[in-house]
Design an enzyme around this catalytic site. Structure first.
Site, PDB file in Angstrom:
ATOM      1  N   ARG A 126     -58.527  76.155 -24.296  1.00 50.52           N
ATOM      2  CA  ARG A 126     -59.209  76.347 -23.000  1.00 50.52           C
ATOM      3  C   ARG A 126     -58.205  76.225 -21.850  1.00 50.52           C
ATOM      4  O   ARG A 126     -58.320  76.934 -20.839  1.00 50.52           O
ATOM      5  CB  ARG A 126     -60.342  75.332 -22.822  1.00 50.52           C
ATOM      6  CG  ARG A 126     -61.498  75.478 -23.812  1.00 50.52           C
ATOM      7  CD  ARG A 126     -62.370  76.695 -23.613  1.00 50.52           C
ATOM      8  NE  ARG A 126     -62.977  76.770 -22.295  1.00 50.52           N
ATOM      9  CZ  ARG A 126     -64.004  77.576 -21.988  1.00 50.52           C
ATOM     10  NH1 ARG A 126     -64.549  78.368 -22.926  1.00 50.52           N
ATOM     11  NH2 ARG A 126     -64.477  77.627 -20.785  1.00 50.52           N
ATOM     12  N   GLU A 160     -69.015  78.753 -34.297  1.00 53.85           N
ATOM     13  CA  GLU A 160     -68.445  80.075 -34.016  1.00 53.85           C
ATOM     14  C   GLU A 160     -67.501  80.539 -35.115  1.00 53.85           C
ATOM     15  O   GLU A 160     -67.465  81.734 -35.445  1.00 53.85           O
ATOM     16  CB  GLU A 160     -67.713  80.037 -32.666  1.00 53.85           C
ATOM     17  CG  GLU A 160     -68.671  79.837 -31.500  1.00 53.85           C
ATOM     18  CD  GLU A 160     -67.977  79.768 -30.153  1.00 53.85           C
ATOM     19  OE1 GLU A 160     -68.681  79.629 -29.132  1.00 53.85           O
ATOM     20  OE2 GLU A 160     -66.722  79.845 -30.103  1.00 53.85           O
ATOM     21  N   TYR A 167     -73.338  85.261 -28.356  1.00 55.80           N
ATOM     22  CA  TYR A 167     -73.564  84.726 -27.004  1.00 55.80           C
ATOM     23  C   TYR A 167     -75.037  84.368 -26.769  1.00 55.80           C
ATOM     24  O   TYR A 167     -75.484  84.353 -25.617  1.00 55.80           O
ATOM     25  CB  TYR A 167     -73.086  85.723 -25.951  1.00 55.80           C
ATOM     26  CG  TYR A 167     -71.586  85.694 -25.685  1.00 55.80           C
ATOM     27  CD1 TYR A 167     -70.967  84.551 -25.186  1.00 55.80           C
ATOM     28  CD2 TYR A 167     -70.783  86.805 -25.904  1.00 55.80           C
ATOM     29  CE1 TYR A 167     -69.599  84.510 -24.917  1.00 55.80           C
ATOM     30  CE2 TYR A 167     -69.408  86.779 -25.645  1.00 55.80           C
ATOM     31  CZ  TYR A 167     -68.833  85.623 -25.151  1.00 55.80           C
ATOM     32  OH  TYR A 167     -67.479  85.587 -24.886  1.00 55.80           O
ATOM     33  N   THR A 219     -62.917  80.645 -16.122  1.00 54.82           N
ATOM     34  CA  THR A 219     -63.706  81.832 -16.467  1.00 54.82           C
ATOM     35  C   THR A 219     -63.450  82.978 -15.505  1.00 54.82           C
ATOM     36  O   THR A 219     -63.285  84.129 -15.926  1.00 54.82           O
ATOM     37  CB  THR A 219     -65.206  81.469 -16.453  1.00 54.82           C
ATOM     38  OG1 THR A 219     -65.406  80.323 -17.279  1.00 54.82           O
ATOM     39  CG2 THR A 219     -66.058  82.622 -16.946  1.00 54.82           C
ATOM     40  N   HIS A 242     -61.972  84.761 -25.090  1.00 55.96           N
ATOM     41  CA  HIS A 242     -63.010  83.746 -25.306  1.00 55.96           C
ATOM     42  C   HIS A 242     -62.384  82.579 -26.029  1.00 55.96           C
ATOM     43  O   HIS A 242     -61.517  82.766 -26.886  1.00 55.96           O
ATOM     44  CB  HIS A 242     -64.159  84.295 -26.164  1.00 55.96           C
ATOM     45  CG  HIS A 242     -65.009  83.200 -26.748  1.00 55.96           C
ATOM     46  ND1 HIS A 242     -66.013  82.611 -26.046  1.00 55.96           N
ATOM     47  CD2 HIS A 242     -64.936  82.542 -27.936  1.00 55.96           C
ATOM     48  CE1 HIS A 242     -66.551  81.644 -26.787  1.00 55.96           C
ATOM     49  NE2 HIS A 242     -65.908  81.583 -27.941  1.00 55.96           N
ATOM     50  N   PHE A 273     -76.217  87.575 -16.382  1.00 50.12           N
ATOM     51  CA  PHE A 273     -75.056  88.378 -16.784  1.00 50.12           C
ATOM     52  C   PHE A 273     -75.063  88.738 -18.273  1.00 50.12           C
ATOM     53  O   PHE A 273     -74.122  89.354 -18.760  1.00 50.12           O
ATOM     54  CB  PHE A 273     -73.755  87.654 -16.423  1.00 50.12           C
ATOM     55  CG  PHE A 273     -73.618  86.266 -17.015  1.00 50.12           C
ATOM     56  CD1 PHE A 273     -73.203  86.086 -18.331  1.00 50.12           C
ATOM     57  CD2 PHE A 273     -73.908  85.144 -16.253  1.00 50.12           C
ATOM     58  CE1 PHE A 273     -73.078  84.812 -18.879  1.00 50.12           C
ATOM     59  CE2 PHE A 273     -73.772  83.855 -16.802  1.00 50.12           C
ATOM     60  CZ  PHE A 273     -73.359  83.705 -18.106  1.00 50.12           C
ATOM     61  N   ARG A 309     -55.873  84.117 -18.450  1.00 49.50           N
ATOM     62  CA  ARG A 309     -56.785  84.865 -17.566  1.00 49.50           C
ATOM     63  C   ARG A 309     -56.117  85.190 -16.233  1.00 49.50           C
ATOM     64  O   ARG A 309     -56.337  86.284 -15.679  1.00 49.50           O
ATOM     65  CB  ARG A 309     -58.089  84.090 -17.386  1.00 49.50           C
ATOM     66  CG  ARG A 309     -59.009  84.242 -18.608  1.00 49.50           C
ATOM     67  CD  ARG A 309     -60.165  83.291 -18.571  1.00 49.50           C
ATOM     68  NE  ARG A 309     -61.215  83.650 -19.543  1.00 49.50           N
ATOM     69  CZ  ARG A 309     -62.176  82.837 -19.931  1.00 49.50           C
ATOM     70  NH1 ARG A 309     -62.240  81.596 -19.447  1.00 49.50           N
ATOM     71  NH2 ARG A 309     -63.081  83.224 -20.809  1.00 49.50           N
ATOM     72  N   LYS A 333     -60.571  89.783 -25.993  1.00 47.77           N
ATOM     73  CA  LYS A 333     -61.681  90.682 -25.664  1.00 47.77           C
ATOM     74  C   LYS A 333     -61.202  92.130 -25.494  1.00 47.77           C
ATOM     75  O   LYS A 333     -59.991  92.399 -25.418  1.00 47.77           O
ATOM     76  CB  LYS A 333     -62.365  90.170 -24.390  1.00 47.77           C
ATOM     77  CG  LYS A 333     -63.021  88.784 -24.562  1.00 47.77           C
ATOM     78  CD  LYS A 333     -63.788  88.353 -23.306  1.00 47.77           C
ATOM     79  CE  LYS A 333     -64.437  86.993 -23.485  1.00 47.77           C
ATOM     80  NZ  LYS A 333     -65.244  86.590 -22.297  1.00 47.77           N
ATOM     81  N   ASN A 379     -62.572  89.302 -18.801  1.00 44.02           N
ATOM     82  CA  ASN A 379     -61.693  88.155 -18.595  1.00 44.02           C
ATOM     83  C   ASN A 379     -60.838  87.797 -19.806  1.00 44.02           C
ATOM     84  O   ASN A 379     -60.469  86.656 -20.007  1.00 44.02           O
ATOM     85  CB  ASN A 379     -62.470  86.955 -18.054  1.00 44.02           C
ATOM     86  CG  ASN A 379     -63.529  86.458 -19.008  1.00 44.02           C
ATOM     87  OD1 ASN A 379     -63.714  86.989 -20.086  1.00 44.02           O
ATOM     88  ND2 ASN A 379     -64.235  85.405 -18.604  1.00 44.02           N
TER      89      ASN A 379
HETATM   90  P1  RTP Z   1     -66.212  82.570 -22.918  1.00 47.82           P
HETATM   91  O1  RTP Z   1     -67.475  81.953 -23.503  1.00 47.82           O
HETATM   92  O2  RTP Z   1     -66.207  84.062 -23.010  1.00 47.82           O
HETATM   93  O3  RTP Z   1     -64.990  81.927 -23.503  1.00 47.82           O
HETATM   94  O4  RTP Z   1     -66.134  82.242 -21.364  1.00 47.82           O
HETATM   95  P2  RTP Z   1     -66.387  80.847 -20.653  1.00 47.82           P
HETATM   96  O5  RTP Z   1     -66.719  79.796 -21.670  1.00 47.82           O
HETATM   97  O6  RTP Z   1     -65.221  80.586 -19.771  1.00 47.82           O
HETATM   98  O7  RTP Z   1     -67.655  81.161 -19.761  1.00 47.82           O
HETATM   99  P3  RTP Z   1     -69.217  81.116 -20.147  1.00 47.82           P
HETATM  100  O8  RTP Z   1     -69.915  80.309 -19.124  1.00 47.82           O
HETATM  101  O9  RTP Z   1     -69.381  80.727 -21.595  1.00 47.82           O
HETATM  102  O10 RTP Z   1     -69.658  82.624 -19.958  1.00 47.82           O
HETATM  103  C1  RTP Z   1     -69.426  83.604 -20.962  1.00 47.82           C
HETATM  104  C2  RTP Z   1     -68.927  84.866 -20.306  1.00 47.82           C
HETATM  105  O11 RTP Z   1     -69.952  85.401 -19.482  1.00 47.82           O
HETATM  106  C3  RTP Z   1     -69.379  85.964 -18.320  1.00 47.82           C
HETATM  107  N1  RTP Z   1     -69.913  85.316 -17.137  1.00 47.82           N
HETATM  108  N2  RTP Z   1     -70.231  85.966 -16.055  1.00 47.82           N
HETATM  109  N3  RTP Z   1     -71.132  86.666 -13.467  1.00 47.82           N
HETATM  110  C4  RTP Z   1     -71.122  85.386 -13.828  1.00 47.82           C
HETATM  111  O12 RTP Z   1     -71.483  84.500 -13.113  1.00 47.82           O
HETATM  112  C5  RTP Z   1     -70.655  85.072 -15.171  1.00 47.82           C
HETATM  113  N4  RTP Z   1     -70.618  83.864 -15.687  1.00 47.82           N
HETATM  114  C6  RTP Z   1     -70.127  84.015 -16.944  1.00 47.82           C
HETATM  115  C7  RTP Z   1     -67.898  85.760 -18.372  1.00 47.82           C
HETATM  116  O13 RTP Z   1     -67.302  86.970 -18.825  1.00 47.82           O
HETATM  117  C8  RTP Z   1     -67.729  84.661 -19.390  1.00 47.82           C
HETATM  118  O14 RTP Z   1     -66.503  84.763 -20.081  1.00 47.82           O
HETATM  119 MG    MG Z   2     -68.196  80.064 -23.124  1.00 47.62          MG
END
Ligand code: RTP
Ligand code: MG
Length: 141
Positions: free
Chosen positions: A87, A128, A51, A93, A117, A59, A104, A11, A114
Site C-alpha cells: 500500500r 483476494e 469489488y 487512491t 490494486h 463509482f 500511482r 490495472k 489508478n
Molecule cells: P484498490 O481497491 O483498487 O486497491 O483501491 P483503493 O483501496 O485505494 O481504493 P478503494 O476505496 O478500495 O476503491 C476502489 C477503487 O474505486 C475507485 N474509486 N473511485 N470516484 C471515487 O470517489 C472513487 N473512490 C474509489 C478507485 O479507482 C479505487 O482504486
Molecule cells: Mg481497495
C-alpha cells in the site's frame, strides 16, 4: 513484522502503458517477492465479485467497466509486512494525492485509472488471493 502475502493487480491502464516491469522492479526493490502471477482479462462477473464490497458505491459501475477494459496482471506478493508495504508503494487512491515516488504518482492518470490494486488488510488479502489463485499455484519464496 510477520511474513505476509498480499494480492496486487496491475490495472488495464498500467498494462497498456507497458510498465509491468517497472512496477515489478519496485516490488523487488522493496523486498517483496512474486509468489504467483498471471495475466488475464477479467470477465464482468469476476470484476463485480472482486469489488463486491463497493457494490452500493456511486463509482461501482465505472470501476467495473474500467477493470474489464483490457488485460490485467495479477500477482501475489510475499514479504515482511507485505500488505502495508505494498500500500505504501502504491500511494493514495487519488494520484493527485499520492506521495512523490509512489506507483500511482508516477503511473496513474486519475482516481478511476489508478494503475494498481492492493489488498487493504491481511484478512482481505487472504480472501483476494483465494479469489484468483488455487493454493497450489502460490509458491513460498
Ligand atoms: P484498490 O481497491 O483498487 O486497491 O483501491 P483503493 O483501496 O485505494 O481504493 P478503494 O476505496 O478500495 O476503491 C476502489 C477503487 O474505486 C475507485 N474509486 N473511485 N470516484 C471515487 O470517489 C472513487 N473512490 C474509489 C478507485 O479507482 C479505487 O482504486
Ligand atoms: Mg481497495
Amino acid at each position: 513484522m510477520a511474513l505476509e502475502r498480499t494480492l496486487s493487480i496491475i490495472k488495464p491502464d498500467a498494462v497498456a502503458k507497458n510498465v509491468i516491469g517497472e512496477i515489478y522492479t519496485r516490488f523487488e526493490q522493496a523486498g517483496l517477492k512474486v509468489a504467483a502471477a498471471k495475466m488475464t482479462h477479467l470477465s464482468r462477473a469476476q470484476a463485480e465479485g472482486f469489488y463486491a464490497v463497493h457494490r452500493e458505491r456511486p463509482f461501482f459501475n465505472a470501476l467495473v467497466e474500467f477493470m474489464i477494459s483490457g488485460p490485467v496482471m495479477i500477482q501475489v506478493l510475499e514479504g515482511e509486512g507485505a500488505v502495508l508495504k505494498n500500500r505504501e508503494l502504491m500511494g493514495a487512491t487519488n494520484p493527485k494525492e499520492a506521495a512523490a515516488g509512489t506507483i500511482r504518482a508516477d503511473f496513474a492518470d486519475s482516481i478511476d485509472a489508478n494503475a494498481v490494486h492492493g489488498s487493504d488488510s491481511l484478512e482481505n488479502a487472504a480472501i483476494e488471493i483465494a479469489y484468483f489463485f488455487p493454493a497450489t499455484d502460490v509458491f513460498a519464496r
